[in-house]
Write a protein that holds these residues in place. Structure first.
Motif, PDB file in Angstrom:
ATOM      1  N   SER A  52       0.814  -1.223   0.000  1.00 48.22           N
ATOM      2  CA  SER A  52       0.000   0.000   0.000  1.00 48.22           C
ATOM      3  C   SER A  52       0.842   1.265   0.000  1.00 48.22           C
ATOM      4  O   SER A  52       0.336   2.343  -0.332  1.00 48.22           O
ATOM      5  N   SER A  53       2.124   1.147   0.341  1.00 46.89           N
ATOM      6  CA  SER A  53       2.966   2.334   0.406  1.00 46.89           C
ATOM      7  C   SER A  53       3.158   2.982  -0.961  1.00 46.89           C
ATOM      8  O   SER A  53       3.454   4.170  -1.054  1.00 46.89           O
ATOM      9  N   ILE A  54       2.996   2.207  -2.044  1.00 48.10           N
ATOM     10  CA  ILE A  54       3.068   2.794  -3.379  1.00 48.10           C
ATOM     11  C   ILE A  54       1.755   2.604  -4.142  1.00 48.10           C
ATOM     12  O   ILE A  54       1.646   3.000  -5.297  1.00 48.10           O
ATOM     13  N   GLY A  55       0.778   1.947  -3.485  1.00 44.87           N
ATOM     14  CA  GLY A  55      -0.513   1.696  -4.128  1.00 44.87           C
ATOM     15  C   GLY A  55      -0.707   0.217  -4.342  1.00 44.87           C
ATOM     16  O   GLY A  55      -0.082  -0.367  -5.226  1.00 44.87           O
ATOM     17  N   ILE A  56      -1.554  -0.389  -3.533  1.00 49.62           N
ATOM     18  CA  ILE A  56      -1.706  -1.843  -3.590  1.00 49.62           C
ATOM     19  C   ILE A  56      -2.225  -2.314  -4.948  1.00 49.62           C
ATOM     20  O   ILE A  56      -1.994  -3.447  -5.361  1.00 49.62           O
ATOM     21  N   ASP A  57      -2.916  -1.409  -5.670  1.00 43.22           N
ATOM     22  CA  ASP A  57      -3.419  -1.764  -6.989  1.00 43.22           C
ATOM     23  C   ASP A  57      -2.307  -1.842  -8.028  1.00 43.22           C
ATOM     24  O   ASP A  57      -2.520  -2.321  -9.144  1.00 43.22           O
ATOM     25  N   LYS A  58      -1.102  -1.400  -7.676  1.00 41.26           N
ATOM     26  CA  LYS A  58       0.033  -1.430  -8.603  1.00 41.26           C
ATOM     27  C   LYS A  58       0.874  -2.692  -8.452  1.00 41.26           C
ATOM     28  O   LYS A  58       1.801  -2.903  -9.229  1.00 41.26           O
TER      29      LYS A  58
END
Length: 273
Positions: free
Chosen positions: A174-180
């Motif tokens: 999640s620190s960079i966007g869990i969707d990524k």
């Protein structure tokens, strides 16, 4: 499905082509070479980094290397089987696809790992030219560069963390966007693998098919672990090793003999040669 349609064989390494001691039998090498002589392309599709994987392939000359968990696709095909106009689509190393974390993204993931998992967290990072880890303990391979990651300043195709705590992994992602991020556990070691969404074996195979102007039904794929599920479901013939985890066997078209019994080579010999 008619096996005569198969023009490419893709194999995972650990638990699939490799015996448990990471060796490849002389028999497997012979059968793979015979398949290649008949015009069937042979490829490796592994979570290992390319710089690591190739050190274990003594006696095998793969036409295709899908490495770094799908983050890197390299095609080294004889000129006579390349399509007209393909020469311009190769770079100097035969790379046709690369998907990686930026320097900023991987530095953020590393920082968050130590915050979430503690300062003694063990992790590894790999890219197209190196493997890095912050432990000097033997990890089953010999080709690591030791680092504390304090000044890590490179892009990365894959990051692995020694934990099976999914909640912690999701916090890191999640620190960079869990969707990524695509994240999966390993079945045989207590680690999680994190990569960009586009760095999966199935995405790499889609790119490969577009490049070679073929369709996935022309591929027979062999695997044993979580990261192989998408690959086996996508390809025309998805084969689970006898030693595969139940989740892989459940989605496979067939189950062949184990890695210790040269199941891949036996299937090739019985169905393609």
């Amino acid at each position: 499905m008619d096996n005569r349609n198969i023009s490419i064989i893709l194999s995972d390494l650990d638990g699939t082509l490799f015996h448990d001691d990471k060796s490849i039998s002389a028999y497997s090498k012979q059968i793979i070479a015979e398949a290649q002589k008949r015009g069937i392309l042979f490829g490796v599709c592994t979570s290992r980094a390319k710089v690591n994987a190739v050190k274990f392939l003594d006696g095998i000359q793969p036409d295709i290397l899908i490495t770094n968990g799908g983050g890197l696709v390299t095609v080294e095909m004889p000129k006579q089987v390349r399509h007209d106009g393909d020469d311009g689509r190769y770079d100097d190393n035969g790379v046709i696809y690369s998907c990686e974390f930026t320097v900023e993204e991987i530095r953020t993931l590393i920082k968050t790992t130590f915050e979430v998992c503690g300062p003694d967290a063990v992790l590894s990072v790999d890219n197209d030219h190196g493997l890095y880890c912050n432990t000097k303990e033997e990890l089953g391979d010999k080709y690591w560069t030791h680092t504390d990651f304090a000044d890590f300043n490179e892009t990365a195709m894959k990051m692995c963390i020694e934990t099976l705590d999914r909640e912690k992994i999701e916090k890191v992602a999640s620190s960079i966007g869990i969707d990524k991020i695509d994240y999966l556990p390993f079945s045989d070691i207590p680690w999680y693998k994190l990569s960009k969404k586009g760095a999966t074996k199935e995405k790499a195979i889609e790119v490969l098919c577009e490049h070679l102007k073929i369709i996935p039904s022309q591929i027979a794929a062999f695997g044993d672990d979580f990261s192989d599920i998408g690959m086996l479901k996508l390809c025309g013939k998805g084969l689970a090793m006898e030693n595969a985890i139940p989740e892989v066997k459940q989605i496979a078209d067939e189950v062949c003999a184990s890695n210790e019994a040269d199941g891949l080579a036996e299937w090739i010999k019985n169905h393609l040669l």
